[in-house]
Design a protein around this motif. Structure first.
Motif, mmCIF file in Angstrom:
data_model
loop_
_atom_site.group_PDB
_atom_site.id
_atom_site.type_symbol
_atom_site.label_atom_id
_atom_site.label_comp_id
_atom_site.label_asym_id
_atom_site.label_seq_id
_atom_site.Cartn_x
_atom_site.Cartn_y
_atom_site.Cartn_z
ATOM 1 N N VAL A 76 0.841 -1.207 0.000
ATOM 2 C CA VAL A 76 0.000 0.000 0.000
ATOM 3 C C VAL A 76 0.875 1.256 0.000
ATOM 4 C CG1 VAL A 76 -1.653 1.343 1.364
ATOM 5 C CG2 VAL A 76 -1.990 -1.119 1.075
ATOM 6 N N PHE A 77 1.890 1.289 0.850
ATOM 7 C CA PHE A 77 2.749 2.475 0.923
ATOM 8 C C PHE A 77 3.544 2.656 -0.370
ATOM 9 C CE2 PHE A 77 3.171 3.848 5.563
ATOM 10 C CZ PHE A 77 1.865 3.531 5.818
ATOM 11 N N ARG A 78 3.957 1.541 -0.981
ATOM 12 C CA ARG A 78 4.684 1.617 -2.251
ATOM 13 C C ARG A 78 3.772 2.188 -3.347
ATOM 14 N NH1 ARG A 78 9.333 -0.814 -3.452
ATOM 15 N NH2 ARG A 78 9.174 -2.021 -1.557
ATOM 16 N N TRP A 79 2.510 1.748 -3.345
ATOM 17 C CA TRP A 79 1.551 2.247 -4.325
ATOM 18 C C TRP A 79 1.316 3.754 -4.133
ATOM 19 C CZ3 TRP A 79 -3.439 4.267 -3.746
ATOM 20 C CH2 TRP A 79 -4.129 4.446 -4.948
ATOM 21 N N VAL A 80 1.133 4.182 -2.885
ATOM 22 C CA VAL A 80 0.916 5.605 -2.611
ATOM 23 C C VAL A 80 2.141 6.411 -3.015
ATOM 24 C CG1 VAL A 80 0.605 7.325 -0.766
ATOM 25 C CG2 VAL A 80 -0.754 5.232 -0.774
ATOM 26 N N ASN A 81 3.315 5.912 -2.702
ATOM 27 C CA ASN A 81 4.540 6.625 -3.039
ATOM 28 C C ASN A 81 4.734 6.737 -4.548
ATOM 29 O OD1 ASN A 81 6.954 7.959 -2.184
ATOM 30 N ND2 ASN A 81 8.056 6.168 -2.956
ATOM 31 N N GLN A 82 4.465 5.665 -5.274
ATOM 32 C CA GLN A 82 4.602 5.709 -6.737
ATOM 33 C C GLN A 82 3.576 6.632 -7.362
ATOM 34 O OE1 GLN A 82 4.386 1.613 -7.853
ATOM 35 N NE2 GLN A 82 6.566 1.256 -7.514
ATOM 36 N N LYS A 83 2.380 6.638 -6.829
ATOM 37 C CA LYS A 83 1.335 7.501 -7.360
ATOM 38 C C LYS A 83 1.714 8.970 -7.153
ATOM 39 C CE LYS A 83 -3.624 8.010 -7.295
ATOM 40 N NZ LYS A 83 -4.212 7.316 -8.400
ATOM 41 N N TRP A 84 2.291 9.284 -5.983
ATOM 42 C CA TRP A 84 2.675 10.666 -5.707
ATOM 43 C C TRP A 84 3.859 11.076 -6.569
ATOM 44 C CZ3 TRP A 84 7.082 12.970 -3.732
ATOM 45 C CH2 TRP A 84 6.939 14.334 -3.495
ATOM 46 N N ASP A 85 4.836 10.166 -6.734
ATOM 47 C CA ASP A 85 5.991 10.490 -7.563
ATOM 48 C C ASP A 85 5.594 10.722 -9.012
ATOM 49 O OD1 ASP A 85 7.816 10.507 -5.572
ATOM 50 O OD2 ASP A 85 8.510 8.457 -5.909
ATOM 51 N N THR A 86 4.625 9.972 -9.517
ATOM 52 C CA THR A 86 4.143 10.163 -10.881
ATOM 53 C C THR A 86 3.494 11.526 -11.037
ATOM 54 O OG1 THR A 86 3.747 7.804 -11.055
ATOM 55 C CG2 THR A 86 2.672 9.203 -12.669
ATOM 56 N N ARG A 87 2.712 11.925 -10.036
ATOM 57 C CA ARG A 87 2.065 13.236 -10.102
ATOM 58 C C ARG A 87 3.074 14.368 -10.061
ATOM 59 N NH1 ARG A 87 -3.217 12.624 -6.289
ATOM 60 N NH2 ARG A 87 -4.361 11.335 -7.733
ATOM 61 N N SER A 88 4.097 14.224 -9.208
ATOM 62 C CA SER A 88 5.080 15.303 -9.121
ATOM 63 C C SER A 88 5.856 15.453 -10.422
ATOM 64 C CB SER A 88 6.036 15.061 -7.952
ATOM 65 O OG SER A 88 6.858 13.961 -8.233
ATOM 66 N N LEU A 89 6.099 14.327 -11.112
ATOM 67 C CA LEU A 89 6.802 14.410 -12.384
ATOM 68 C C LEU A 89 5.922 15.023 -13.466
ATOM 69 C CD1 LEU A 89 8.654 10.980 -12.415
ATOM 70 C CD2 LEU A 89 9.614 13.247 -12.006
#
Length: 173
Positions: free
Chosen positions: A157-170
């Motif tokens: 779950v934390f990996r999914w949230v982190n990847q989703k946030w990193d994609t948005r920031s990019l």
């Protein structure tokens, strides 16, 4: 936004530790083996692997203090131990690439250190008279195994949230 999601996830884990897990763990059935659920510690460790030592320190202290207010007999004990474990897990994240194996090993090491520090502080303040061998066999070892297995979905779950946030920031850069 990601901070609110992480805080919500950690708060959910805190509530889960104090409600549902208390009914299904072996000590609820009268067993001599006591499993101490540490899902919040696992969440803070995994979060610090993604966000670094500063995030681990802040989230560890905040949720440790909340843990002390809700469950602990001594105010500040879990705040100190969770902050320390979160900080050092964040330092480990600088040495290795964040992957599932690193996350699993760091979580198991951090939970072991957290439980030993908590036991040591309980002995220091006279809150327990259990000897070391008994604590290791009946509390620490079963708790580490349980919490590492339980940390696998938390890691996902934390990996999914982190990847989703990193994609948005990019996408906004």
């Amino acid at each position: 936004m990601y901070r609110a999601v992480f805080v919500g996830c950690l708060f959910f884990l805190l509530v889960l530790e104090g409600t549902v897990l208390q009914w299904v763990l072996p000590q609820a059935w009268g067993s001599t083996i006591v499993i101490v659920p540490q899902l919040v510690v696992a969440g803070v460790v995994i979060l610090s692997l993604f966000r670094g030592e500063r995030a681990g320190l802040i989230y560890g202290f905040g949720f440790g203090l909340l843990y002390d207010v809700v469950y602990g007999p001594v105010l500040g004990m879990h705040a100190f131990t969770m902050a320390a474990v979160g900080y050092f897990a964040g330092l480990i994240s600088r040495q290795f690439a964040p992957g599932a194996i690193v996350s699993l090993l760091t979580t198991s090491l951090s939970i072991t250190v957290h439980l030993i520090m908590t036991y040591g502080l309980f002995r220091l303040f006279g809150l327990t008279d259990m000897d070391w061998n008994q604590a290791l066999v009946y509390h620490v070892a079963p708790s580490v195994v349980f919490n590492v297995v339980a940390a696998l979905p938390v890691d996902r779950v934390f990996r999914w949230v982190n990847q989703k946030w990193d994609t948005r920031s990019l996408s906004f850069d």
